[in-house]
Design an enzyme around this catalytic site. Structure first.
Site, PDB file in Angstrom:
ATOM      1  N   GLY A  15       0.788  -1.109  -0.114  1.00 36.33           N
ATOM      2  CA  GLY A  15      -0.003   0.047   0.148  1.00 36.33           C
ATOM      3  C   GLY A  15       0.722   1.225   0.216  1.00 36.33           C
ATOM      4  O   GLY A  15       0.571   1.942  -0.764  1.00 36.33           O
ATOM      5  N   ASP A  35       9.892  -6.404  -4.721  1.00 39.55           N
ATOM      6  CA  ASP A  35       8.804  -6.963  -4.048  1.00 39.55           C
ATOM      7  C   ASP A  35       8.641  -8.372  -4.112  1.00 39.55           C
ATOM      8  O   ASP A  35       9.309  -8.990  -5.172  1.00 39.55           O
ATOM      9  CB  ASP A  35       7.559  -6.273  -4.262  1.00 39.55           C
ATOM     10  CG  ASP A  35       6.487  -6.327  -3.273  1.00 39.55           C
ATOM     11  OD1 ASP A  35       5.965  -7.522  -2.753  1.00 39.55           O
ATOM     12  OD2 ASP A  35       6.044  -5.341  -2.752  1.00 39.55           O
ATOM     13  N   ASP A  49      12.129 -12.653  -2.863  1.00 40.27           N
ATOM     14  CA  ASP A  49      12.155 -12.446  -1.338  1.00 40.27           C
ATOM     15  C   ASP A  49      13.275 -11.761  -0.738  1.00 40.27           C
ATOM     16  O   ASP A  49      14.395 -12.095  -1.254  1.00 40.27           O
ATOM     17  CB  ASP A  49      11.977 -14.052  -0.778  1.00 40.27           C
ATOM     18  CG  ASP A  49      11.524 -13.990   0.731  1.00 40.27           C
ATOM     19  OD1 ASP A  49      12.085 -13.597   1.550  1.00 40.27           O
ATOM     20  OD2 ASP A  49      10.218 -13.901   0.645  1.00 40.27           O
ATOM     21  N   GLY A  71       8.189  -5.763   4.104  1.00 39.75           N
ATOM     22  CA  GLY A  71       7.996  -6.384   5.363  1.00 39.75           C
ATOM     23  C   GLY A  71       6.520  -6.608   5.529  1.00 39.75           C
ATOM     24  O   GLY A  71       5.653  -6.122   4.889  1.00 39.75           O
ATOM     25  N   TYR A 143       5.359  -7.269  15.659  1.00 35.10           N
ATOM     26  CA  TYR A 143       5.416  -6.295  14.631  1.00 35.10           C
ATOM     27  C   TYR A 143       6.438  -4.924  15.142  1.00 35.10           C
ATOM     28  O   TYR A 143       7.392  -4.519  14.434  1.00 35.10           O
ATOM     29  CB  TYR A 143       4.201  -5.906  13.923  1.00 35.10           C
ATOM     30  CG  TYR A 143       4.534  -4.569  12.990  1.00 35.10           C
ATOM     31  CD1 TYR A 143       4.888  -4.814  11.743  1.00 35.10           C
ATOM     32  CD2 TYR A 143       3.882  -3.260  13.365  1.00 35.10           C
ATOM     33  CE1 TYR A 143       4.964  -3.763  11.034  1.00 35.10           C
ATOM     34  CE2 TYR A 143       4.102  -2.160  12.650  1.00 35.10           C
ATOM     35  CZ  TYR A 143       4.694  -2.411  11.298  1.00 35.10           C
ATOM     36  OH  TYR A 143       4.563  -1.345  10.504  1.00 35.10           O
ATOM     37  N   LYS A 147      10.066  -3.391  14.603  1.00 32.57           N
ATOM     38  CA  LYS A 147      10.588  -1.980  14.000  1.00 32.57           C
ATOM     39  C   LYS A 147      11.739  -1.395  15.193  1.00 32.57           C
ATOM     40  O   LYS A 147      12.560  -0.828  14.897  1.00 32.57           O
ATOM     41  CB  LYS A 147       9.304  -1.135  13.967  1.00 32.57           C
ATOM     42  CG  LYS A 147       8.461  -1.839  13.083  1.00 32.57           C
ATOM     43  CD  LYS A 147       9.247  -1.583  11.557  1.00 32.57           C
ATOM     44  CE  LYS A 147       8.042  -2.094  10.383  1.00 32.57           C
ATOM     45  NZ  LYS A 147       8.803  -2.158   9.081  1.00 32.57           N
ATOM     46  N   ARG A 181      -8.420   8.025  16.695  1.00 30.25           N
ATOM     47  CA  ARG A 181      -7.200   7.698  17.017  1.00 30.25           C
ATOM     48  C   ARG A 181      -6.078   8.087  15.811  1.00 30.25           C
ATOM     49  O   ARG A 181      -5.267   9.051  15.904  1.00 30.25           O
ATOM     50  CB  ARG A 181      -6.730   6.470  17.265  1.00 30.25           C
ATOM     51  CG  ARG A 181      -5.410   6.022  17.388  1.00 30.25           C
ATOM     52  CD  ARG A 181      -4.998   4.439  17.602  1.00 30.25           C
ATOM     53  NE  ARG A 181      -3.794   4.466  17.775  1.00 30.25           N
ATOM     54  CZ  ARG A 181      -2.843   3.880  16.683  1.00 30.25           C
ATOM     55  NH1 ARG A 181      -3.726   4.070  15.431  1.00 30.25           N
ATOM     56  NH2 ARG A 181      -1.701   3.858  16.905  1.00 30.25           N
TER      57      ARG A 181
END
Length: 274
Positions: A15, A35, A49, A71, A143, A147, A181
């Site tokens: 995205g 990708d 990959d 990722g 996740y 990071k 939020r």
């Protein structure tokens, strides 16, 4: 630093990658796309990959910088996060180091500090009340943990090898915010491109951590390190406030899902491997 011409864009089919494929060429970039899935209409894109070290090294060869967006972008099992986000990011840095690439721009996340209490109130905050980039890592998910690892890896490669990184703690980059939020952490696609351009071109960044959002009226975090790169956000989520508040109501500090920066990610049960 002269504006890099050729940039490897990992995660180019995702995205955020799709948005940046559309917006960054206007800043003068020649994007080399990477990708794990084919990208329709992009026959020259590299389909591989992050575990394929040979393909990564070939993809990195000759580029001026890497914009690493690839990722898993949501919570998943630790094994999947380990392979894609932790080992995959390490492989990107090793390829960049081996090929002498000067800079990486790393897509970090606010979830690296997700258990940080959010500022209370719905009015604009004074600068001293904004969450600083120096707040300790408090990941809210596997996740978010990946990071936090990526930021520490970036620091290591700067200290050890002189490979510069701007780690961008992205809030949510969509065409418009979809929740109350999100109005505090939203980054418009246009501001996303402005921030990535600044991160790719600013001089002597070493390892710099910045928050990635627009100039939102309800902003929670300090954008001063991003502005120091030359980032000038132009958008604000406030025009969407009336509609979203009518649907959801204001954030409630008594609601556990609203208590921390990471929102419901701090209360959702973990996703265990099956």
């Amino acid at each position: 630093m002269p504006a890099p011409r050729t940039v490897l864009l990992t995660g180019a089919a995702g995205g955020l990658g799709t948005l940046m494929r559309e917006l960054l060429p206007a800043y003068g970039y020649d994007l080399r796309l990477f990708d794990v899935v084919p990208i329709p209409g992009e026959p020259d894109a590299i389909t591989a990959d992050l575990a394929d070290k040979d393909a990564l090294r070939e993809a990195v060869r000759g580029v001026d910088a890497v914009l690493h967006l690839a990722g898993i972008s949501l919570e998943s099992s630790f094994d999947k996060i380990l392979r894609a986000n932790i080992e995959g990011t390490y492989n990107v840095y090793e390829a960049a180091r081996e090929e002498g690439v000067a800079r990486v721009v790393f897509a970090s996340s606010n979830h690296a500090v997700g258990f940080t209490p959010r500022p209370e109130g719905d009015t604009p905050l004074e600068p001293g009340a904004l969450i600083p980039v120096g707040t300790p890592h408090r990941p809210d998910t596997f996740y978010g943990l990946s990071k936090a690892f990526g930021e520490d890896l970036a620091q290591y490669y700067w200290d050890k090898y002189g490979l510069e990184t701007v780690s961008v703690r992205i809030g949510a980059c969509f065409k418009e915010p979809t929740s109350v939020r999100m109005m505090s952490v939203w980054m418009s696609p246009g501001d996303g491109a402005r921030l990535f351009h600044a991160a790719l071109t600013a001089e002597r960044v070493g390892h710099t951590v910045v928050y990635g959002s627009s100039a939102n009226t309800r902003l929670w975090w300090d954008l001063s390190s991003a502005r120091a790169l030359g980032y000038e956000p132009q958008d604000d989520s406030e025009p969407y406030a009336e509609k979203l508040i009518a649907e959801e109501g204001e954030l409630d500090p008594g609601n556990p899902e609203h208590a921390c920066l990471g929102g419901h990610f701090t209360t959702d049960p973990p996703i265990w491997p099956h």
